[in-house]
Design a protein around this motif. Structure first.
Motif, mmCIF file in Angstrom:
data_model
loop_
_atom_site.group_PDB
_atom_site.id
_atom_site.type_symbol
_atom_site.label_atom_id
_atom_site.label_comp_id
_atom_site.label_asym_id
_atom_site.label_seq_id
_atom_site.Cartn_x
_atom_site.Cartn_y
_atom_site.Cartn_z
ATOM 1 N N GLN A 107 41.703 46.395 59.864
ATOM 2 C CA GLN A 107 40.417 46.327 59.157
ATOM 3 C C GLN A 107 40.503 47.002 57.802
ATOM 4 N N MET A 108 41.244 48.134 57.731
ATOM 5 C CA MET A 108 41.402 48.843 56.459
ATOM 6 C C MET A 108 42.105 47.961 55.429
ATOM 7 N N TYR A 109 43.168 47.260 55.888
ATOM 8 C CA TYR A 109 43.895 46.385 54.975
ATOM 9 C C TYR A 109 42.996 45.244 54.487
ATOM 10 N N LYS A 110 42.190 44.711 55.416
ATOM 11 C CA LYS A 110 41.254 43.640 55.002
ATOM 12 C C LYS A 110 40.285 44.147 53.934
ATOM 13 N N GLN A 111 39.765 45.355 54.187
ATOM 14 C CA GLN A 111 38.824 45.923 53.220
ATOM 15 C C GLN A 111 39.504 46.144 51.867
ATOM 16 N N ARG A 112 40.733 46.594 51.863
ATOM 17 C CA ARG A 112 41.452 46.789 50.598
ATOM 18 C C ARG A 112 41.612 45.462 49.851
ATOM 19 N N VAL A 113 41.929 44.396 50.605
ATOM 20 C CA VAL A 113 42.074 43.080 49.967
ATOM 21 C C VAL A 113 40.739 42.621 49.363
ATOM 22 N N ILE A 114 39.677 42.832 50.129
ATOM 23 C CA ILE A 114 38.352 42.410 49.622
ATOM 24 C C ILE A 114 37.971 43.204 48.384
ATOM 25 N N ILE A 115 38.180 44.569 48.475
ATOM 26 C CA ILE A 115 37.840 45.410 47.305
ATOM 27 C C ILE A 115 38.680 45.002 46.093
ATOM 28 N N GLY A 116 39.968 44.689 46.315
ATOM 29 C CA GLY A 116 40.825 44.256 45.207
ATOM 30 C C GLY A 116 40.334 42.959 44.588
ATOM 31 N N ALA A 117 39.929 42.028 45.467
ATOM 32 C CA ALA A 117 39.433 40.746 44.974
ATOM 33 C C ALA A 117 38.157 40.932 44.151
ATOM 34 N N ILE A 118 37.241 41.781 44.668
ATOM 35 C CA ILE A 118 35.988 42.041 43.935
ATOM 36 C C ILE A 118 36.278 42.703 42.592
ATOM 37 N N SER A 119 37.194 43.658 42.603
ATOM 38 C CA SER A 119 37.543 44.344 41.356
ATOM 39 C C SER A 119 38.121 43.364 40.343
ATOM 40 N N ALA A 120 39.010 42.478 40.855
ATOM 41 C CA ALA A 120 39.588 41.475 39.952
ATOM 42 C C ALA A 120 38.504 40.551 39.407
ATOM 43 N N PHE A 121 37.550 40.176 40.240
ATOM 44 C CA PHE A 121 36.457 39.295 39.794
ATOM 45 C C PHE A 121 35.649 39.941 38.671
#
Length: 229
Positions: A198-212
């Motif tokens: 779950q932590m890795y998923k959250q990191r991916v989501i946060i990274g995607a949002i940051s990139a957006f």
């Protein structure tokens, strides 16, 4: 004396014959009519003489080894005859010892026969009954002691079994506790793995949002600065 093997053999053989003759007179000659202590003394003397004769036969066996083969056969025959005589009188002496022992035993019973002056003489039925009763009582005491020891041993064995049973229950309880602990550890391990995923998923989501947001800010700045020139 000529110290040749044959002369030594014949010398020992002569001594053997003298001893055997003495034994024969005590067992088969005039000595056989002796009774009581005289007979016992004669039999004891026979035992001593038999031991001496046995030693002489052993010495004959040694001396015959040095006799030449050409004449050795005749001396071998004489040695066999000496051994046969010794065996014969050993057996006769043993039989006479047994007879003397039986005579002493029967004589003891005859001495204990009741008479008119002593109805309860030595060796009488009453005496034997008292001795038998004492023996029986002694046997009973020994049996009771053996029974007591057996009961004590049985009680100690029962205590040991109870102790072992308690230790086995403790071991089984410890094993069950370890089993439950293993189960909890497995569950915790599964939970931790889920949390890590779950932590890795959250990191991916946060990274995607940051990139957006970075791209969005870049687009806005582009339109603000470039298009308005």
């Amino acid at each position: 004396m000529d110290p040749t093997p044959t002369s030594l053999f014949e010398s020992y053989e002569q001594d053997f014959h003298h001893i055997i003759q003495s034994i024969r007179e005590k067992l088969e000659g005039d000595g056989k009519d002796q009774r009581g202590e005289q007979r016992k003394a004669a039999l004891r003397k026979v035992e001593i003489e038999l031991d001496e004769a046995d030693d002489i036969v052993s010495q004959l066996e040694v001396e015959i080894q040095g006799i030449p083969q050409s004449i050795k056969s005749q001396y071998t025959s004489r040695l066999k005859q000496a051994k046969a005589d010794l065996t014969k009188y050993k057996k006769l002496s043993k039989d006479l010892h047994s007879q003397a022992a039986r005579s002493d035993l029967l004589g003891g019973f005859r001495k204990g026969t009741p008479n008119s002056d002593d109805p309860y003489g030595e060796g009488s039925d009453r005496t034997r009954l008292l001795v038998g009763t004492e023996t029986l009582n002694d046997g009973s005491r020994r049996l009771m002691d053996s029974t007591r020891i057996a009961l004590e041993t049985e009680e100690q064995g029962a205590d040991i079994l109870r102790t072992l049973r308690g230790q086995r229950e403790q071991i089984e309880n410890a094993r069950d506790t370890l089993g439950r602990a293993d189960t909890h550890i497995d569950k915790a391990s599964v939970t931790l793995k889920g949390m890590i995923r779950q932590m890795y998923k959250q990191r991916v989501i946060i990274g995607a949002i940051s990139a957006f947001f970075v791209i969005l800010i870049g687009v806005i700045l582009y339109f603000k600065l470039v298009r308005h020139r």
